[in-house]
Scaffold this motif. Structure first.
Motif, short mmCIF file in Angstrom:
data_model
loop_
_atom_site.label_atom_id
_atom_site.label_comp_id
_atom_site.label_asym_id
_atom_site.label_seq_id
_atom_site.Cartn_x
_atom_site.Cartn_y
_atom_site.Cartn_z
N VAL A 14 -95.27 70.97 -19.57
CA VAL A 14 -96.47 71.45 -20.03
C VAL A 14 -96.18 71.85 -21.45
O VAL A 14 -96.93 71.76 -22.64
N SER A 58 -93.05 72.81 -16.01
CA SER A 58 -93.21 73.77 -16.97
C SER A 58 -92.70 73.24 -18.48
O SER A 58 -93.43 73.41 -19.45
N ILE A 106 -100.65 71.95 -15.94
CA ILE A 106 -100.59 73.31 -15.67
C ILE A 106 -101.34 73.27 -14.36
O ILE A 106 -100.59 74.17 -13.59
#
Length: 849
Positions: A21, A18, A41
């Motif tokens: 990303v 995360s 993702i």
């Protein structure tokens, strides 16, 4: 719900993904970062679904979250391949259509996973197992479509890895760190997934593939944003090297060839050389390239001639060491070899052209020097003998003839000066001589010079001088006069009715120590068309409307004018209308204001014609008889004896025998020229103190520099004027002076005694002085402005009558002199005579004492 060590690892992987990303999105302008963003993702989604599946404790939720994980499982291989292709520059293969085809299998897999309970193609059965590491985990019996999807994913992953290997192999050593990062990050998930699929049942519930992809994401992230892999990707490097015309070969630290481009192969015939060959082996097999490849270390450059395939080449070699990113370790060597044969040939041609141009310039200079000498020699005779005859003839008609001869001679002199000036300007050898100049006097000279021509054409000559203009300015008087003479001369030539106006304006700078000047020469002549406005400033070009038979001219005046203006840092402009006239505008900036003391010091030396020398002997050395006769006759006028020599050798011999008091030496003579003769004289202890004055018909700078090196006492340029010759002679020879005679130059008029006046006549002198300083002075100013010969004669007649009326012989003599000069069109002396009016009035005032 359960949480164990395996679940925690998946949660950490999801959090890391995360974060990656987020930062990838912030840095998405970087190359391939967008593709990496979507890949991360998909990995994050896979990791999150894996977290949920590991926390589930029932078959239903295990299957549900497994189906969700297939969103990542099916898309990650496709996105990885797209990412790799974007990295190596294969974008053209990934059109929307091709991308859609790649996603067919993933879409089908997701549909099968969602409906597996109906057909069992993905899993034939799902049961639960339990162990200490994963807790309760799902045991999936793989159906046929599982293997279809697995094989498809492996193909995509393997294809991506293969593309990376192929592209990086050409520059393996240069991009070793990037290569390791990419290969390891690509293979790691592949290995992890194989372990999961082929693992024994005891650990079959632990799928570490999402975690391995997390590590891959981390490495790819740092490869892009930290190591700056894509600043120069291998494919870009390969494209650059292959397209170079220069030959390039790269060696790694182990002296192995890691890259060699087509130009290098072609130049040395190395088509069969393979990447990885050892340098020593290469040099043994192709010894002709040893000279190029064996240059040691460091940055070096050299040019060498070589013969390749019986053809001579000139090659430029550039050797550079290649360092790692930190710059502290040499990782290889790069050699550029450029074929500079065409450049060398071009340089050779350029050098030959330069030599030819320099030789042409020398020839031109010699030609101009010869032409100057050959033309000035007869002009010297024409002007010199005319000057001598002027003192002998008495009738007005004869003086008029002499004036015409002098005028024609000066016209020839002006022409040769124009040609020489143009040559000097083109060669960048024009030199400006600045001195204090009174522009009002300069304007008076111009008015007087053109007065007769303007009068003959029935034109008006108007002048305007800015009242705030300083009396003295630092200018090159000769060049400013030349500019204005050219412009006014053209205006007179091309104007048949109306007027010519000469004007000067000044604009002070803030400190008032400098001023900007604007000269304007305006006429009402034939005008210049717009297409000719630039043409007329080119050498030997004239306006297309100009009738050569009617106007004549060489086409040099305006070209020289423009270049002189630019040499002084100024600009020249032109406004003109056909049939209505032209206006030339000359601007000069940053002109220094001179003091009046400087202007006074700058005045010409005054030389009296009443000088009598003491019978000294002057040696005249010149091979041209007319030149010797001219100088001899000039010297006779001042009580000087002469002896003559026709060459330098004879001059030295005669100087040795006769020891003259002064030597006039021409420079260009046969047998021995003036240079050698002067050197011989100065080298002789018994002759070195005899003053030597050089006579030259050349105006070339090179010759003047040679003259300066001779250390002679002076030099005169032909045609020699009597005044200039006399000025040089009095510097070196004793003389006496009769004060009663006239002077040459700008000295006040020397006047004969005023007749003895009766008391009644003396009483009338104040009346005469008032008349002279009032009406007569105004009449003279009008005459000077118009400068019409008939008006000048009338003015002289009135002055003669005043002289008789008041019994002032001085006035009568001055009037007679003006009449004689006006009748003979003696434009050389008439303006100066008229300008001595104030001196005349002062003499009259003295008679009151």
């Amino acid at each position: 719900m359960q949480i164990n060590a395996f679940t925690i690892s998946l949660i950490i992987a999801t959090l890391i993904n995360s974060v990656l990303v987020y930062f990838t999105w912030k840095n998405r302008p970087a190359k391939a970062s967008t593709e990496l963003f979507f890949l991360l993702i998909a990995i994050t989604e896979w990791s999150l679904a894996a977290v949920l599946e590991s926390m589930a404790t029932t078959v239903f939720y295990k299957i549900l979250f497994s189906i969700l994980s297939y969103i990542g499982i099916t898309t990650v291989p496709v996105l990885f391949l797209i990412f790799v292709c974007r990295y190596v520059g294969l974008n053209k293969f990934f059109t929307k259509r091709n991308i859609s085809l790649l996603f067919i299998i993933p879409v089908i897999t997701l549909i099968i996973a969602s409906t597996n309970q109906l057909h069992g193609l993905l899993w034939t059965a799902v049961t639960l197992g339990n162990n200490s590491l994963a807790g309760i985990y799902g045991i999936y019996a793989h159906g046929i479509w599982f293997w279809v999807n697995a094989i498809y994913s492996y193909i995509l992953l393997f294809t991506g890895i293969l593309i990376l290997l192929i592209m990086m192999s050409r520059s393996w050593n240069l991009f070793l760190r990037q290569t390791r990062v990419f290969i390891f990050s690509s293979i790691l998930p592949f290995i992890a997934n194989l372990i999961y699929i082929l693992s024994p049942e005891t650990i079959s519930g632990i799928d570490i593939t999402p975690v391995s992809f997390t590590f891959s994401g981390i490495m790819l992230f740092f490869a892009i944003f930290y190591y700056k892999v894509f600043d120069l990707s291998p494919v870009a490097w390969n494209a650059i090297i292959e397209k170079l015309d220069d030959g390039v070969i790269l060696f790694n630290k182990q002296d192995q060839v890691v890259d060699i481009n087509g130009s290098f192969r072609k130049l040395f015939g190395l088509s069969k050389v393979k990447i990885g060959i050892d340098k020593n082996t290469l040099l043994e097999k192709y010894p002709r390239i040893r000279l190029f490849c064996d240059m040691g270390t460091g940055n070096r450059k050299k040019e060498i001639p070589v013969n390749i395939a019986d053809k001579k080449y000139f090659l430029q070699l550039n050797h550079s060491d290649l360092y790692n990113k930190r710059g502290n370790n040499i990782i290889g060597q790069m050699l550029f070899i450029r074929d500079i044969t065409p450049e060398r040939a071009a340089r050779q041609r350029l050098n030959e052209a330069k030599i030819a141009a320099e030789e042409a310039t020398k020839i031109k200079s010699r030609f101009l020097a010869n032409m100057s000498h050959e033309i000035r020699t007869p002009i010297n005779a024409i002007l010199g003998f005319s000057e001598l005859l002027d003192d002998l003839v008495e009738t007005g008609t004869q003086k008029q003839y002499l004036a015409s001869i002098r005028s024609s001679g000066k016209a020839l002199l002006y022409l040769i000066n124009d040609i020489l000036d143009l040559s000097k300007i083109e060669a960048g050898k024009i030199e400006l001589q600045y001195s204090p100049v009174n522009l009002r006097k300069l304007f008076d000279e111009i008015v007087m010079t053109f007065a007769s021509k303007i009068e003959g054409k029935g034109l008006k000559f108007l002048t305007a001088i800015d009242k705030d203009l300083p009396k003295a300015l630092q200018l090159d008087k000769v060049r400013v006069r030349q500019i204005l003479f050219n412009l006014v001369g053209n205006a007179v030539k091309f104007t048949h009715e109306g007027y010519i106006r000469l004007e000067v304006k000044g604009t002070y700078y803030e400190d008032r120590s400098k001023i900007g000047l604007e000269f304007i020469v305006k006429d009402t002549g034939i005008g210049i068309s717009s297409e000719n406005k630039e043409l007329i400033f080119e050498a030997f070009h004239q306006s297309k409307r100009q009738n050569f038979g009617k106007y004549g001219g060489t086409g040099l005046g305006l070209s020289i004018t423009k270049r002189l203006v630019e040499a002084m840092g100024g600009k020249i402009g032109l406004e003109s209308t056909i049939g209505r006239g032209s206006s030339f505008n000359v601007t000069l900036d940053n002109i220094a204001v001179a003091s009046l003391d400087e202007l006074s010091d700058n005045s010409e030396d005054r030389v009296s014609t009443s000088i009598r020398f003491k019978g000294q002997t002057v040696l005249i050395a010149d091979d041209i008889e007319s030149n010797r006769i001219l100088i001899r006759e000039m010297l006779k006028l001042y009580n000087l004896k002469t002896i003559e020599a026709v060459n330098g050798k004879e001059a030295v011999e005669m100087a040795t025998v006769y020891h003259p008091d002064l030597i006039l030496m021409d420079l260009r003579m046969p047998i021995m020229d003036g240079y050698k003769a002067i050197k011989a004289l100065k080298a002789d202890s018994s002759l070195k103190d005899i003053p030597a004055i050089l006579l030259t018909a050349s105006v070339m700078k090179e010759q003047e520099e040679k003259i300066d090196k001779l250390n002679c006492e002076g030099h005169l340029r032909k045609p020699v004027k009597k005044k200039e010759l006399l000025r040089e002679l009095i510097k070196h020879l004793d003389y006496s002076e009769d004060r009663e005679d006239k002077t040459i130059g700008e000295a006040p008029v020397s006047i004969e005694e005023i007749a003895v006046l009766t008391p009644d006549q003396k009483k009338k002198l104040p009346e005469l002085i008032e008349l002279l300083e009032g009406k007569i002075k105004n009449d003279l100013a009008q005459v000077l402005r118009s400068f019409i010969i008939d008006d000048i004669k009338d003015f002289a007649s009135n002055m003669g009558k005043l002289g008789k009326e008041y019994n002032i012989g001085l006035l009568s003599m001055w009037a007679d002199k003006i009449t004689a000069q006006a009748t003979s069109f003696d434009m050389d002396n008439l303006p100066a005579t008229l300008n001595k009016f104030d001196d005349l009035v002062d003499e009259v005032k003295k008679s009151l004492d």
